[in-house]
Enzyme design. Structure first.
Site: not given
Ligand code: SAH
Length: 389
Positions: A224, A333
């Site tokens: 990512f 997150c």
């Protein structure tokens, strides 16, 4: 004429007395006539003045406090902007030419984010009340900072709950496509159109520094990777090589330019457009350092269970590709997956992978992302640096 006032219900004003910014519609006893987006004074049911907020009937969070005393709201906004900018000047400017200048409620300015990339500002407006205040905000930013350009990146789905369309476009000055920033001596290109967030993950600045400090001699996998922030940091820290994986082609092409910009001659770095889950199931050599920084898997509270499954799977897969005495930096997150829950998920992944794992560091949010003690809802990022036996 009597002043228009919002009166809160008895026993429902405590959060506001404790400087929390949000007024939920259920806490309101009576509303005056007003237009959505207006700023109004707020009182307790006994008539005690509590401060000023902007209001929007369309949102479940009907009001957001701009000040908790008798300061005129526009004056208070100016003061908060100056305080926010001063904090970054003191603490963040020496490290980087890119900073989050305003972090919404974290800086007492609900619905507003302002990021600075050199002499370009990017703003993000989440609410109707802040949308109406935009001319005031822009005026202050222009007079205080003299930017070359201001771009707005309000491509936020939550704007729909406010009755606002998503919006993105150039607002002021030169129409700039991209800029180069410097962070702890490393160089990064930031593009505004096609970007995620406002262009760069400023919140990861201290994590990039950590990665740089421990990457020496390690074979690194950055999953990512977006535009390659951690890849550049790892190579700058002496990594043997970095494999960078992301599902976005444009993100990887910028990652490639960022690697070239920092010049790591003779090091072969692979950039792979792939789904990270699929990539980690391939027949791969073992790595010494893996970084997992997926997008928020839980965007809503009801997503928490499938999100945890996703976090567990990706962490288990990463652990299965890890050599002995390896490092795993794993982040989440998702606001709705808090740190204890995330730790639990990583524990399950470790147990399934049958690896000895210890936490050697917890994440550090960069200094320009303050979380207001009175308003913990802005907390979202958590992570662990793990030592894998
Ligand atoms: N770590 C990055 C930020 C990560 S943002 C940095 O340092 O800047 C999350 C990234 O995950 C985005 O770039 C997005 O394109 C990518 N992504 C989303 N789903 C993915 C998937 N299934 N596989 C690989 N990449 C994915």
């Amino acid at each position: 004429m009597k002043e228009r006032t919002v009166i809160l219900k008895k026993n429902r004003d405590k959060p506001i007395r404790q400087r929390h910014h949000w007024i939920f519609s259920g806490a309101v006893q009576s509303l005056p006539d007003f237009e959505d987006g207006d700023i109004l004074p707020v009182t307790s049911s006994a008539g005690e003045f509590l401060g000023s907020a902007y209001f929007n009937r369309k949102s479940a969070i009907i009001g957001r406090m701009l000040c908790f005393d008798g300061t005129p709201p526009l004056k208070s906004i100016e003061q908060r902007l100056l305080v926010a900018i001063a904090l970054r000047r003191d603490l963040v400017e020496p490290a980087s030419t890119a900073q989050r200048l305003v972090n919404g409620e974290g800086d007492g300015l609900p619905g507003l984010v302002v990021d600075r990339y050199g002499d370009v500002l990017v703003i993000q407006v989440a609410t109707l009340g802040m949308e109406k205040l935009k001319p005031v905000i822009l005026g202050h930013l222009i007079s205080t900072l003299s930017p070359r350009s201001i771009y707005e990146k309000s491509d936020l789905p939550i704007r729909r709950e406010e009755g606002l369309p998503e919006f993105e476009g150039h607002l002021y000055g030169e129409d700039v496509e991209s800029v180069e920033i410097q962070e702890y001596g490393l160089r990064f290109l930031v593009e505004f159109r096609r970007s995620q967030k406002t262009g760069f993950y400023l919140d990861l600045r201290e994590m990039r520094r950590l990665v740089r400090s421990i990457a020496k001699g390690r074979r690194v996998l950055n999953c990512f990777c977006y535009t390659g922030g951690f890849s550049v940091a790892a190579l700058a820290g002496g990594a043997t090589f970095v494999d960078s994986v992301d599902s976005s082609e444009p993100a990887l092409s910028l990652a490639k330019r960022n690697l070239a910009l920092n010049g790591f001659p003779g090091i072969e770095n692979r950039l792979v457009v792939a789904d990270a889950f699929e990539f980690l199931r391939r027949d791969l050599p073992l790595y010494d350092f893996i970084i997992l920084d997926p997008p928020a898997f839980a965007k809503k509270k009801m997503d928490v269970v499938p999100a945890c499954r996703g976090y567990k799977d990706i962490n288990r897969l990463a652990l299965s590709k890890m050599g002995p005495r390896g490092l795993l930096l794993t982040l989440s997150c998702s606001h709705f997956v808090d740190e204890p829950l995330f730790q639990q998920v990583v524990f399950q992944a470790a147990a399934e992978a049958a690896r000895g794992v210890r936490i050697i560091q917890r994440h550090h949010l960069a200094l320009d992302h303050p979380v207001n003690l009175y308003h913990p809802e802005s907390e979202y990022l958590k992570g662990f640096l793990l030592y894998v036996e």
